[in-house]
Motif scaffolding. Structure first.
Motif, short mmCIF file in Angstrom:
data_model
loop_
_atom_site.label_atom_id
_atom_site.label_comp_id
_atom_site.label_asym_id
_atom_site.label_seq_id
_atom_site.Cartn_x
_atom_site.Cartn_y
_atom_site.Cartn_z
N GLU A 1 43.41 -25.18 -4.17
CA GLU A 1 42.56 -25.38 -2.99
C GLU A 1 43.03 -26.56 -2.16
N CYS A 2 43.47 -27.62 -2.81
CA CYS A 2 44.00 -28.77 -2.07
C CYS A 2 45.20 -28.36 -1.23
N ALA A 3 46.06 -27.53 -1.81
CA ALA A 3 47.22 -27.04 -1.07
C ALA A 3 46.80 -26.14 0.09
N ASN A 4 45.77 -25.31 -0.15
CA ASN A 4 45.29 -24.41 0.91
C ASN A 4 44.71 -25.20 2.08
N VAL B 1 44.69 -18.63 10.26
CA VAL B 1 44.91 -18.37 8.84
C VAL B 1 44.33 -19.48 7.97
N ALA B 2 43.50 -19.08 7.01
CA ALA B 2 42.95 -19.97 5.99
C ALA B 2 43.21 -19.33 4.63
N PRO B 3 44.20 -19.79 3.88
CA PRO B 3 44.52 -19.16 2.59
C PRO B 3 43.32 -19.22 1.64
N VAL B 4 43.19 -18.20 0.81
CA VAL B 4 42.11 -18.18 -0.17
C VAL B 4 42.65 -18.64 -1.52
N GLY B 5 41.77 -19.21 -2.34
CA GLY B 5 42.14 -19.59 -3.70
C GLY B 5 41.98 -18.40 -4.62
N ARG B 6 43.03 -18.08 -5.38
CA ARG B 6 42.98 -16.91 -6.26
C ARG B 6 43.09 -17.29 -7.73
N GLY B 7 42.84 -18.56 -8.05
CA GLY B 7 42.99 -18.99 -9.43
C GLY B 7 41.80 -18.73 -10.31
N LEU B 8 40.69 -18.30 -9.74
CA LEU B 8 39.47 -18.03 -10.50
C LEU B 8 39.15 -16.54 -10.45
N THR B 9 38.07 -16.14 -11.09
CA THR B 9 37.71 -14.72 -11.12
C THR B 9 37.49 -14.18 -9.72
N PHE B 10 36.81 -14.96 -8.87
CA PHE B 10 36.55 -14.55 -7.50
C PHE B 10 37.27 -15.49 -6.54
N ASP B 11 37.66 -14.96 -5.38
CA ASP B 11 38.34 -15.78 -4.38
C ASP B 11 37.49 -16.97 -3.97
N SER B 12 38.16 -18.08 -3.71
CA SER B 12 37.49 -19.26 -3.19
C SER B 12 37.85 -19.41 -1.72
N HIS B 13 36.84 -19.67 -0.87
CA HIS B 13 37.04 -19.74 0.57
C HIS B 13 36.93 -21.17 1.10
N ALA B 14 37.32 -22.14 0.31
CA ALA B 14 37.20 -23.54 0.73
C ALA B 14 37.95 -23.81 2.03
N ALA B 15 39.17 -23.31 2.13
CA ALA B 15 39.96 -23.54 3.34
C ALA B 15 39.33 -22.86 4.55
N ALA B 16 38.74 -21.69 4.36
CA ALA B 16 38.10 -20.99 5.46
C ALA B 16 36.92 -21.78 6.00
N VAL B 17 36.18 -22.45 5.12
CA VAL B 17 35.05 -23.27 5.55
C VAL B 17 35.55 -24.44 6.40
N VAL B 18 36.60 -25.10 5.93
CA VAL B 18 37.15 -26.23 6.69
C VAL B 18 37.67 -25.77 8.05
N LEU B 19 38.35 -24.63 8.07
CA LEU B 19 38.88 -24.13 9.34
C LEU B 19 37.76 -23.74 10.29
N ALA B 20 36.72 -23.10 9.78
CA ALA B 20 35.60 -22.68 10.62
C ALA B 20 34.92 -23.87 11.28
N ILE B 21 34.67 -24.91 10.51
CA ILE B 21 34.01 -26.09 11.07
C ILE B 21 34.94 -26.86 11.99
N SER B 22 36.23 -26.83 11.73
CA SER B 22 37.20 -27.45 12.64
C SER B 22 37.22 -26.71 13.97
N LEU B 23 37.13 -25.38 13.91
CA LEU B 23 37.07 -24.59 15.14
C LEU B 23 35.80 -24.92 15.92
N LEU B 24 34.68 -25.03 15.23
CA LEU B 24 33.42 -25.38 15.90
C LEU B 24 33.50 -26.78 16.50
#
Length: 272
Positions: A97-100, A222-245
């Motif tokens: 997630e840090c890399a994403n 583009v906001a890469p998703v984290g695929r290291g857990l059972t379900f995708d993590s959208h941490a980068a998408a949250v940061v990108l969305a708020i940056s866009l706002l």
């Protein structure tokens, strides 16, 4: 090779491919089967993992192998000697997630985000669409967008998105923000095309620039998703969305401040 190294190889391989939640669970169960797993049949693995035999076969294909025999041969090479290829360094979910999030620096500073912010700032109302797994992202963005924009309409219902877009255009909207995270709902892809047919600018936040619907979008962020857990993590998408706002809000600093002040005046009514 010891069991720990073999498990690392399988985890690294899984993180390099897009797996479904059920396939990720199979990988987790297989980790406890080393070294035996390299010599088991699909029937034996499915029995131990508690899944169907075809599910095990599909996992091998999802990991990039031509079939289960090829996958099992690779497992044997790992257990008995050297891995068939040098795996990427293993990353924890947090490291990934840090890399994403770090990968967003170029996106946030780029022309596409600035252009997208301009389209959304000019639209009245602003439309936000997020279906299935992307619904939470759409609601999150809309919650804060309503603090700085005069009108924000959000749709998270696949069955209502067609009417939503028609009504949105009828209300004067000129731009729509879509969240399209894997697995991409067919209704989202159709809605992006419909929005363009209605002559609204389409901004899409998704996980990769080469998503199959990218040609139908006016701007892909583009906001890469984290695929290291059972379900995708959208941490980068949250940061990108708020940056866009944030970029949208910066285009009208006085109006943004006035709306934030009006919101603050109401805080005492709902803060405990």
């Amino acid at each position: 090779m010891d069991n720990g190294q073999a498990e690392d190889w399988l985890l690294d391989l899984a993180q390099q491919h897009r797996l479904s939640p059920s396939q990720r669970q199979i990988v987790q169960r297989m980790l406890g089967m080393f070294p035996d797993v390299a010599f088991l049949s699909t029937v034996e693995i499915s029995r131990r993992a508690g899944v169907s035999q075809p599910t095990v076969t599909r996992l091998a294909t999802a990991l990039g192998f031509g079939g289960f025999p090829e996958f099992r041969e690779a497992l044997r090479e790992v257990v008995l000697g050297s891995p068939p290829h040098v795996p990427a360094p293993r990353h924890s979910a947090i490291d990934q997630e840090c890399a994403n999030v770090a990968a967003l620096k170029r996106v946030i500073a780029g022309d596409k985000l600035a252009m997208s912010a301009g389209w959304l700032a000019e639209s009245l109302p602003v439309g936000v669409v997020g279906l299935r797994a992307s619904g939470a992202l759409a609601d999150y963005f809309a919650y804060f967008a309503r603090r700085v924009l005069p009108a924000v309409n959000v749709c998270t219902d696949a069955g209502a998105v067609d009417d939503f877009l028609v009504q949105l255009r009828g209300q004067g909207a000129s731009a729509v923000l879509f969240f399209a995270m894997p697995r991409y709902p067919a209704a989202t892809v159709a809605a992006i095309r419909q929005a363009r047919d209605l002559r609204m600018s389409t901004v899409v936040i998704t996980d990769e620039a080469l998503a199959p619907f990218a040609p139908d979008a006016d701007a892909v962020l583009v906001a890469p998703v984290g695929r290291g857990l059972t379900f995708d993590s959208h941490a980068a998408a949250v940061v990108l969305a708020i940056s866009l706002l944030d970029a949208v809000a910066a285009l009208d600093p006085q109006g943004t401040q006035e709306r934030l002040d009006a919101h603050e005046a109401l805080v005492d009514r709902w803060i405990y």
